[in-house]
Design a protein around this motif. Structure first.
Motif, PDB file in Angstrom:
ATOM      1  N   UNK A 279      -3.593 -63.668  28.675  1.00  0.00           N
ATOM      2  CA  UNK A 279      -2.245 -64.203  28.524  1.00  0.00           C
ATOM      3  C   UNK A 279      -2.194 -65.674  28.941  1.00  0.00           C
ATOM      4  N   UNK A 280      -1.459 -66.469  28.160  1.00  0.00           N
ATOM      5  CA  UNK A 280      -1.197 -67.861  28.529  1.00  0.00           C
ATOM      6  C   UNK A 280       0.161 -68.286  27.962  1.00  0.00           C
ATOM      7  N   UNK A 281       0.575 -69.505  28.258  1.00  0.00           N
ATOM      8  CA  UNK A 281       1.907 -69.946  27.853  1.00  0.00           C
ATOM      9  C   UNK A 281       2.050 -69.948  26.334  1.00  0.00           C
ATOM     10  N   UNK A 282       1.043 -70.439  25.650  1.00  0.00           N
ATOM     11  CA  UNK A 282       1.074 -70.470  24.194  1.00  0.00           C
ATOM     12  C   UNK A 282       1.228 -69.064  23.626  1.00  0.00           C
ATOM     13  N   UNK A 283       0.458 -68.131  24.175  1.00  0.00           N
ATOM     14  CA  UNK A 283       0.509 -66.757  23.706  1.00  0.00           C
ATOM     15  C   UNK A 283       1.873 -66.127  23.979  1.00  0.00           C
ATOM     16  N   UNK A 284       2.429 -66.373  25.162  1.00  0.00           N
ATOM     17  CA  UNK A 284       3.728 -65.798  25.502  1.00  0.00           C
ATOM     18  C   UNK A 284       4.790 -66.178  24.476  1.00  0.00           C
ATOM     19  N   UNK A 285       4.784 -67.436  24.069  1.00  0.00           N
ATOM     20  CA  UNK A 285       5.760 -67.896  23.079  1.00  0.00           C
ATOM     21  C   UNK A 285       5.549 -67.204  21.734  1.00  0.00           C
ATOM     22  N   UNK A 286       4.273 -67.083  21.331  1.00  0.00           N
ATOM     23  CA  UNK A 286       3.944 -66.442  20.058  1.00  0.00           C
ATOM     24  C   UNK A 286       4.349 -64.976  20.069  1.00  0.00           C
ATOM     25  N   UNK A 287       3.999 -64.280  21.158  1.00  0.00           N
ATOM     26  CA  UNK A 287       4.281 -62.852  21.238  1.00  0.00           C
ATOM     27  C   UNK A 287       5.775 -62.569  21.297  1.00  0.00           C
ATOM     28  N   UNK A 288       6.496 -63.394  22.030  1.00  0.00           N
ATOM     29  CA  UNK A 288       7.945 -63.190  22.153  1.00  0.00           C
ATOM     30  C   UNK A 288       8.610 -63.286  20.784  1.00  0.00           C
ATOM     31  N   UNK A 289       8.267 -64.328  20.044  1.00  0.00           N
ATOM     32  CA  UNK A 289       8.836 -64.499  18.709  1.00  0.00           C
ATOM     33  C   UNK A 289       8.370 -63.389  17.771  1.00  0.00           C
ATOM     34  N   UNK A 290       7.075 -63.057  17.864  1.00  0.00           N
ATOM     35  CA  UNK A 290       6.512 -62.045  16.975  1.00  0.00           C
ATOM     36  C   UNK A 290       7.101 -60.674  17.205  1.00  0.00           C
ATOM     37  N   UNK A 291       7.278 -60.304  18.447  1.00  0.00           N
ATOM     38  CA  UNK A 291       7.772 -58.969  18.767  1.00  0.00           C
ATOM     39  C   UNK A 291       9.242 -58.822  18.386  1.00  0.00           C
ATOM     40  N   UNK A 292       9.971 -59.923  18.425  1.00  0.00           N
ATOM     41  CA  UNK A 292      11.372 -59.878  17.994  1.00  0.00           C
ATOM     42  C   UNK A 292      11.471 -59.519  16.516  1.00  0.00           C
ATOM     43  N   UNK A 293      10.443 -59.904  15.749  1.00  0.00           N
ATOM     44  CA  UNK A 293      10.439 -59.644  14.310  1.00  0.00           C
ATOM     45  C   UNK A 293       9.799 -58.304  13.961  1.00  0.00           C
ATOM     46  N   UNK A 294       8.871 -57.846  14.796  1.00  0.00           N
ATOM     47  CA  UNK A 294       8.127 -56.634  14.452  1.00  0.00           C
ATOM     48  C   UNK A 294       7.697 -55.918  15.727  1.00  0.00           C
ATOM     49  N   UNK A 295       8.259 -54.753  15.968  1.00  0.00           N
ATOM     50  CA  UNK A 295       7.937 -53.994  17.182  1.00  0.00           C
ATOM     51  C   UNK A 295       6.551 -53.364  17.123  1.00  0.00           C
ATOM     52  N   UNK A 296       5.878 -53.442  15.978  1.00  0.00           N
ATOM     53  CA  UNK A 296       4.527 -52.890  15.838  1.00  0.00           C
ATOM     54  C   UNK A 296       3.447 -53.854  16.320  1.00  0.00           C
ATOM     55  N   UNK A 297       3.851 -54.968  16.882  1.00  0.00           N
ATOM     56  CA  UNK A 297       2.917 -55.909  17.497  1.00  0.00           C
ATOM     57  C   UNK A 297       2.661 -55.463  18.943  1.00  0.00           C
ATOM     58  N   UNK A 298       1.403 -55.170  19.256  1.00  0.00           N
ATOM     59  CA  UNK A 298       1.022 -54.658  20.579  1.00  0.00           C
ATOM     60  C   UNK A 298       0.035 -55.619  21.227  1.00  0.00           C
ATOM     61  N   UNK A 299       0.408 -56.164  22.397  1.00  0.00           N
ATOM     62  CA  UNK A 299      -0.507 -57.050  23.133  1.00  0.00           C
ATOM     63  C   UNK A 299      -1.277 -56.241  24.170  1.00  0.00           C
ATOM     64  N   UNK A 300      -2.590 -56.240  24.033  1.00  0.00           N
ATOM     65  CA  UNK A 300      -3.455 -55.450  24.918  1.00  0.00           C
ATOM     66  C   UNK A 300      -3.927 -56.223  26.143  1.00  0.00           C
ATOM     67  N   UNK A 301      -3.771 -57.547  26.130  1.00  0.00           N
ATOM     68  CA  UNK A 301      -4.241 -58.347  27.259  1.00  0.00           C
ATOM     69  C   UNK A 301      -5.759 -58.442  27.290  1.00  0.00           C
ATOM     70  N   UNK A 302      -6.271 -58.750  28.458  1.00  0.00           N
ATOM     71  CA  UNK A 302      -7.728 -58.833  28.651  1.00  0.00           C
ATOM     72  C   UNK A 302      -8.259 -57.427  28.914  1.00  0.00           C
ATOM     73  N   UNK A 303      -9.304 -57.015  28.199  1.00  0.00           N
ATOM     74  CA  UNK A 303      -9.824 -55.653  28.319  1.00  0.00           C
ATOM     75  C   UNK A 303     -11.304 -55.701  28.690  1.00  0.00           C
ATOM     76  N   UNK A 304     -11.820 -54.579  29.175  1.00  0.00           N
ATOM     77  CA  UNK A 304     -13.251 -54.478  29.492  1.00  0.00           C
ATOM     78  C   UNK A 304     -14.068 -54.422  28.203  1.00  0.00           C
ATOM     79  N   UNK A 305     -15.365 -54.646  28.329  1.00  0.00           N
ATOM     80  CA  UNK A 305     -16.235 -54.571  27.154  1.00  0.00           C
ATOM     81  C   UNK A 305     -16.187 -53.189  26.514  1.00  0.00           C
ATOM     82  N   UNK A 306     -16.151 -52.145  27.333  1.00  0.00           N
ATOM     83  CA  UNK A 306     -16.116 -50.790  26.789  1.00  0.00           C
ATOM     84  C   UNK A 306     -14.830 -50.538  26.021  1.00  0.00           C
TER      85      UNK A 306
END
Length: 357
Positions: A221-248
């Protein structure tokens, strides 16, 4: 300096063990793991404050002082090297001691120069001062694609034969891991800077009218991403942010996605498309910079500035089993062309030649 006073070991600047893992650090870690198997003369130097302690232990890292800052790299590291005979120093992550001449530098890309708005003023200023001087003072320059080599030659005054290409690869942990009960989703993975172009991916996804199809985005997560996700999710609830994940977790996400999409405007190499291929995931990627060189015919390509075309290529994969099967088959074959062992061996061969010259 008399030959019997020269330290013939090869030292690796392991400051990357103090940093979070992105593509640059991944290159350094995987290359280092192979190098230590190949030659006992390869040694690793790091600050005391490493965060990847298991990797440091595996590499037998020699800690040479406190601080994880540029001061360690520019002052503590070269001071130590000069005390032990000024051996060859290999730098794998874009920076190196400026006032130490017996060195090799790895430049992964020059995004900071071409996309300055993506980086802080201090970062840009430091890199614009440091990089041209390091390129001139290094004995050899390594980069990760022929595209990046041409970028370096275009923007900096260095001799072509001084620059060598050593590709990235994929860890052997990236293998298919199919699971039941996963949702129907398209996957995007990246560091999520502006030039990764995720806002365009989200806009293209919003063009697809399928209520059962989701878009998973993986990245820190970063500032640029927060802005993108906020706008994107307002338009489509099927957008899912997983964040940083393990290799597995990442392996499972690649393996169970309908399609992996990489809309980047600029890549020196681009490891995520290869990881997706290795996990049996069909891919659609930008038709610019290094990506056609790295992915060859194992991807569907699109103009990253054309929202309609991105949506069209994603739908092709979603709707056609034949296209999916073809891309998966070609992906498995293409990823075989990259190997950390092969890349490390090429680097080591280059280093040994420097000692002979």
């Amino acid at each position: 300096m008399e030959i019997d006073k020269i330290n013939m070991d090869i030292y690796i600047n392991a400051r990357f063990l103090t940093q979070k893992i992105t593509g640059v650090q991944r290159f350094a870690i995987e290359i280092s793991k192979e190098l230590i198997k190949m030659d006992e003369r390869v040694k690793f130097l790091s600050p005391l404050e490493v965060i990847h302690k298991d990797i440091a232990s595996e590499l037998g890292v020699i800690p040479i002082g406190p601080s994880t800052s540029h001061f360690w790299e520019q002052v503590s590291l070269p001071r130590y090297l000069k005390r032990i005979g000024s051996p060859l120093l290999v730098n794998l992550c874009n920076t190196a001691p400026l006032y130490y001449s017996n060195k090799v530098i790895t430049i992964h890309d020059i995004a900071y120069k071409l996309f300055p708005d993506n980086f802080s003023f201090l970062f840009r200023t430091y890199y614009n001062f440091l990089i041209p001087r390091i390129l001139q003072s290094s004995r050899k320059i390594i980069t990760v694609s022929h595209f990046s080599k041409q970028e370096i030659l275009k923007h900096y005054k260095v001799e072509e034969n001084k620059v060598d290409v050593i590709y990235n690869a994929v860890s052997n942990k990236f293998i298919p891991s199919k699971k039941e009960n996963y949702e129907k989703y398209i996957l995007g993975v990246s560091s999520l800077s502006k030039h990764k172009n995720f806002d365009m991916l989200i806009k293209a996804f919003n063009k697809i009218k399928d209520k059962n199809l989701k878009l998973y985005i993986v990245g820190e997560e970063n500032r640029n991403l927060n802005n993108i996700l906020k706008k994107g999710h307002e338009l489509n609830s099927n957008l899912i942010f997983k964040g940083r994940v393990s290799d597995q977790e990442l392996v499972e996400l690649y393996s169970n996605a309908i399609c992996f999409v990489f809309p980047s405007l600029y890549e020196g190499f681009g490891i995520p498309p290869l990881e997706a291929m290795a996990c049996g995931c069909p891919i659609a990627v930008s038709n610019v910079t290094s990506l056609p060189e790295i992915c060859k015919d194992a991807a569907l390509y699109f103009n990253p500035l054309d929202m309609e075309e991105i949506a069209e290529k994603m739908l092709k994969v979603v709707q056609s089993n034949d296209i999916k099967k073809t891309l998966i088959h070609k992906g498995f074959n293409q990823v075989k062309n990259y190997s950390w062992e092969k890349s490390a061996n090429k680097l080591l061969t280059n280093m040994k030649k420097l000692y002979k010259n």
